[in-house]
Design an enzyme around this catalytic site. Structure first.
Site, PDB file in Angstrom:
ATOM      1  N   ASP A  68      -2.939  -1.706  -1.567  1.00 34.47           N
ATOM      2  CA  ASP A  68      -3.422  -1.780  -0.184  1.00 34.47           C
ATOM      3  C   ASP A  68      -3.879  -0.441   0.393  1.00 34.47           C
ATOM      4  OD1 ASP A  68      -0.958  -0.508   0.311  1.00 34.47           O
ATOM      5  OD2 ASP A  68       0.012  -2.349   0.951  1.00 34.47           O
ATOM      6  N   GLU A 112       5.080  -2.125  -3.504  1.00 35.37           N
ATOM      7  CA  GLU A 112       4.932  -0.688  -3.731  1.00 35.37           C
ATOM      8  C   GLU A 112       4.793  -0.335  -5.215  1.00 35.37           C
ATOM      9  OE1 GLU A 112       4.429   1.389  -1.369  1.00 35.37           O
ATOM     10  OE2 GLU A 112       5.019   0.130   0.306  1.00 35.37           O
ATOM     11  N   ASP A 168       0.048  -6.394   2.997  1.00 31.90           N
ATOM     12  CA  ASP A 168       1.051  -5.464   2.492  1.00 31.90           C
ATOM     13  C   ASP A 168       1.385  -5.826   1.061  1.00 31.90           C
ATOM     14  OD1 ASP A 168       2.963  -3.418   2.479  1.00 31.90           O
ATOM     15  OD2 ASP A 168       4.538  -4.770   3.183  1.00 31.90           O
ATOM     16  N   THR A 169       0.940  -5.002   0.120  1.00 31.09           N
ATOM     17  CA  THR A 169       1.215  -5.248  -1.294  1.00 31.09           C
ATOM     18  C   THR A 169       2.522  -4.586  -1.700  1.00 31.09           C
ATOM     19  OG1 THR A 169      -0.015  -3.286  -2.042  1.00 31.09           O
ATOM     20  CG2 THR A 169      -1.253  -5.361  -1.849  1.00 31.09           C
ATOM     21  N   ARG A 175      -6.150   2.195   4.710  1.00 34.06           N
ATOM     22  CA  ARG A 175      -5.028   1.254   4.565  1.00 34.06           C
ATOM     23  C   ARG A 175      -5.532  -0.095   5.043  1.00 34.06           C
ATOM     24  NH1 ARG A 175      -1.633  -2.174   4.368  1.00 34.06           N
ATOM     25  NH2 ARG A 175       0.624  -1.906   4.298  1.00 34.06           N
ATOM     26  N   ARG A 180      -3.890   7.378   7.992  1.00 34.87           N
ATOM     27  CA  ARG A 180      -4.818   6.561   7.209  1.00 34.87           C
ATOM     28  C   ARG A 180      -5.640   5.686   8.148  1.00 34.87           C
ATOM     29  NH1 ARG A 180      -0.200   3.890   3.548  1.00 34.87           N
ATOM     30  NH2 ARG A 180       0.382   3.368   5.674  1.00 34.87           N
TER      31      ARG A 180
END
Length: 184
Positions: free
Chosen positions: A63, A82, A79-80, A74, A124
């Site tokens: 992401d 980590e 939300d992928t 971003r 970001r």
């Protein structure tokens, strides 16, 4: 006749090693500071990055992207798991999300669209990332490789799209929703 003995002062060897270690450390710190300030000074200000087409430098993770102009992007609302977070283990489905993003952006050009907030607390840029008419944010969620994050200020219509994509992935048991990997 008394012999005069002359004492010769010798510097301890450990001191010479310490000075060289200190020198190396100082040079390493200066190099890191230069890299850090170069990264920060080259990135565009929030006012200077406009919607449009940009060249991708690299995919940081599922992401997060880095553009050729050094702007960090971003994805809004996706939300992928980590893969590169400091002091954090690689999470299940994170490598797959990163691979999906790399494949999706293989052409090397992205179109950015912004919403209410343009920059997050990490500096970001927050954007919807499109290739042709397909949106990476939504496609990651639909593939089950990202969760829809709707608790942030962005368009309600996009939140609905992302929730719908997440429901499709969950009902089909894709990615993070497979094998009971993640709760509701």
């Amino acid at each position: 006749m008394a012999s005069s003995k002359r004492r010769v002062y010798r510097r301890p060897r450990g001191l010479a090693i310490s000075k060289s270690i200190v020198t190396v450390l100082v040079l390493a710190i200066l190099a890191l500071l230069r890299i850090w300030t170069d990264d920060r000074s080259d990135s565009p200000s929030p006012e200077s990055l406009s919607e449009g087409i940009y060249t991708l430098q690299r995919v940081v993770d599922g992401d997060t992207l880095l553009l050729a102009n050094r702007a960090k992007i971003r994805l809004i609302g996706a939300d992928t798991p980590e893969t590169v977070k400091r002091n954090h283990p690689v999470e299940p489905w994170g490598p797959e999300a990163t691979a999906f993003t790399k494949e999706f952006l293989a052409a090397g050009e992205v179109r950015l669209q912004f919403d209410r907030e343009r920059v997050d607390k990490y500096g970001r840029f927050l954007a919807y990332v499109l290739v042709d008419d397909r949106m990476l944010n939504e496609e990651l969620i639909r593939a089950g490789l990202a969760r829809a994050k709707t608790g942030f200020p962005y368009a309600d219509s996009m939140k609905r799209r992302f929730r719908q994509a997440e429901n499709e992935a969950r009902n089909a048991g894709r990615g993070i929703w497979s094998d009971g990997a993640v709760g509701p």
